[in-house]
Design an enzyme around this catalytic site. Structure first.
Site, PDB file in Angstrom:
ATOM      1  N   ASP A  78       0.848  -1.193   0.000  1.00 56.50           N
ATOM      2  CA  ASP A  78       0.000   0.000   0.000  1.00 56.50           C
ATOM      3  C   ASP A  78       0.887   1.247   0.000  1.00 56.50           C
ATOM      4  O   ASP A  78       1.914   1.272   0.662  1.00 56.50           O
ATOM      5  CB  ASP A  78      -0.925   0.035   1.218  1.00 56.50           C
ATOM      6  CG  ASP A  78      -1.950   1.143   1.085  1.00 56.50           C
ATOM      7  OD1 ASP A  78      -2.910   0.967   0.314  1.00 56.50           O
ATOM      8  OD2 ASP A  78      -1.774   2.210   1.714  1.00 56.50           O
TER       9      ASP A  78
HETATM   10  C1  TTP Z   1       2.822   8.501  -5.512  1.00 54.37           C
HETATM   11  C2  TTP Z   1       2.548   7.501  -6.596  1.00 54.37           C
HETATM   12  C3  TTP Z   1       1.583   6.517  -6.456  1.00 54.37           C
HETATM   13  N1  TTP Z   1       1.345   5.628  -7.455  1.00 54.37           N
HETATM   14  C4  TTP Z   1       0.301   4.590  -7.329  1.00 54.37           C
HETATM   15  C5  TTP Z   1       0.798   3.279  -6.704  1.00 54.37           C
HETATM   16  C6  TTP Z   1      -0.493   2.619  -6.290  1.00 54.37           C
HETATM   17  O1  TTP Z   1      -1.002   1.862  -7.390  1.00 54.37           O
HETATM   18  C7  TTP Z   1      -1.435   3.799  -6.009  1.00 54.37           C
HETATM   19  C8  TTP Z   1      -1.730   3.908  -4.535  1.00 54.37           C
HETATM   20  O2  TTP Z   1      -2.824   3.119  -4.222  1.00 54.37           O
HETATM   21  P1  TTP Z   1      -2.760   1.752  -3.403  1.00 54.37           P
HETATM   22  O3  TTP Z   1      -4.004   1.681  -2.600  1.00 54.37           O
HETATM   23  O4  TTP Z   1      -1.450   1.629  -2.699  1.00 54.37           O
HETATM   24  O5  TTP Z   1      -2.777   0.627  -4.538  1.00 54.37           O
HETATM   25  P2  TTP Z   1      -3.890   0.269  -5.606  1.00 54.37           P
HETATM   26  O6  TTP Z   1      -5.273   0.545  -5.072  1.00 54.37           O
HETATM   27  O7  TTP Z   1      -3.514   0.931  -6.897  1.00 54.37           O
HETATM   28  O8  TTP Z   1      -3.671  -1.283  -5.816  1.00 54.37           O
HETATM   29  P3  TTP Z   1      -3.842  -2.491  -4.743  1.00 54.37           P
HETATM   30  O9  TTP Z   1      -4.359  -1.909  -3.443  1.00 54.37           O
HETATM   31  O10 TTP Z   1      -4.819  -3.434  -5.345  1.00 54.37           O
HETATM   32  O11 TTP Z   1      -2.455  -3.073  -4.609  1.00 54.37           O
HETATM   33  O12 TTP Z   1      -0.751   4.974  -6.455  1.00 54.37           O
HETATM   34  C9  TTP Z   1       2.073   5.679  -8.647  1.00 54.37           C
HETATM   35  O13 TTP Z   1       1.858   4.875  -9.564  1.00 54.37           O
HETATM   36  N2  TTP Z   1       3.041   6.632  -8.800  1.00 54.37           N
HETATM   37  C10 TTP Z   1       3.320   7.554  -7.830  1.00 54.37           C
HETATM   38  O14 TTP Z   1       4.217   8.416  -8.034  1.00 54.37           O
END
Ligand code: TTP
Length: 222
Positions: A78
């Site tokens: 997360d």
């Molecule tokens: C800050 C940042 C976040 N992110 C993304 C990563 C995560 O996918 C998302 C944060 O949400 P999360 O809740 O961590 O992940 P998710 O809902 O996409 O997937 P899952 O819970 O099923 O594993 O933001 C980027 O791709 N690049 C960035 O620079």
């Protein structure tokens, strides 16, 4: 390839995490953690830095109820964005995305990713977790750039409403540490946790707590 290596299950809907995990060259399959993240996070009252690991642990608990998780090594993660001590989640809508991007403009903040590796055998769940925090400085992008970025749709599924990896917006000016931690899956941390279940990666594992020496950082997602 051992039997254990074939047993990896990534419980994530994030395409970034899938892409990053392929770099360990370990076979894995994907499921989605059956969890309402917003609801689970409402029950968290600890320090802001701990929310990501706590949420990743809940994703692991929820995934352990799936039949395909039995006897498999499950990876969950997360990512949260912290501005001072305020937690910036994913944007609710475009207006919220605009608000988040304006509040981050020209500011240092931290991106925390919690990673949990777990396995349930005969009803007993073993779980190891860790988290990593990466300071990030945003550049001073204009309101017009924000509008164009929002129109692209990219911010809507990302913590803090941005993707550091976005090639058009390129939102960041500096980053101190692990790039893959910001994108959502710090491989050095994951490799260390997988070791606890006897899964070894062929690459050198980073020993620098700041993650500056991460062997994967040069091959970042661009
Ligand atoms: C800050 C940042 C976040 N992110 C993304 C990563 C995560 O996918 C998302 C944060 O949400 P999360 O809740 O961590 O992940 P998710 O809902 O996409 O997937 P899952 O819970 O099923 O594993 O933001 C980027 O791709 N690049 C960035 O620079």
């Amino acid at each position: 390839m051992t039997e254990t290596q074939e047993a990896l299950l990534l419980a994530s809907a994030s395409p970034r995490r899938r892409q990053i995990l392929t770099r360990l060259h370990l076979p894995f399959t994907v499921a989605v953690a059956p969890i309402d993240e917003d609801q689970v996070q409402q029950h968290y009252h600890g320090p802001a830095e701990g929310l990501a690991q706590w949420t990743a642990a809940h994703k692991a608990l929820a995934t352990s109820t799936l039949p395909e998780a039995e006897n498999r090594i499950v990876v969950t993660a997360d990512t949260t964005v912290l501005l001072d001590d305020e937690i910036l989640g994913k944007p609710r809508d475009e207006e919220h995305a605009r608000e988040l991007l304006r509040s981050l403009r020209g500011r240092w903040h931290r991106v925390v990713t919690g990673v949990v590796v777990s396995r349930k055998i005969s009803g007993e769940l073993t779980l190891y977790g860790a988290s990593r925090s990466t300071p990030v400085l945003m550049r001073s992008y204009t309101d017009e750039e924000i509008d164009a970025y929002i129109a692209s749709g990219d911010p809507m599924d990302k913590a803090g409403a941005y993707g550091i990896q976005n090639p058009e917006f390129q939102p960041t000016e500096r980053i101190n540490g692990c790039y893959l931690n910001v994108v959502g899956l710090p491989l050095c941390t994951l490799a260390e946790l997988l070791e606890k279940f006897g899964i070894h990666t062929t690459e050198t594992i980073c020993t620098d707590p700041a993650g500056v020496c991460c062997p994967w950082s040069e091959q970042c997602l661009k």
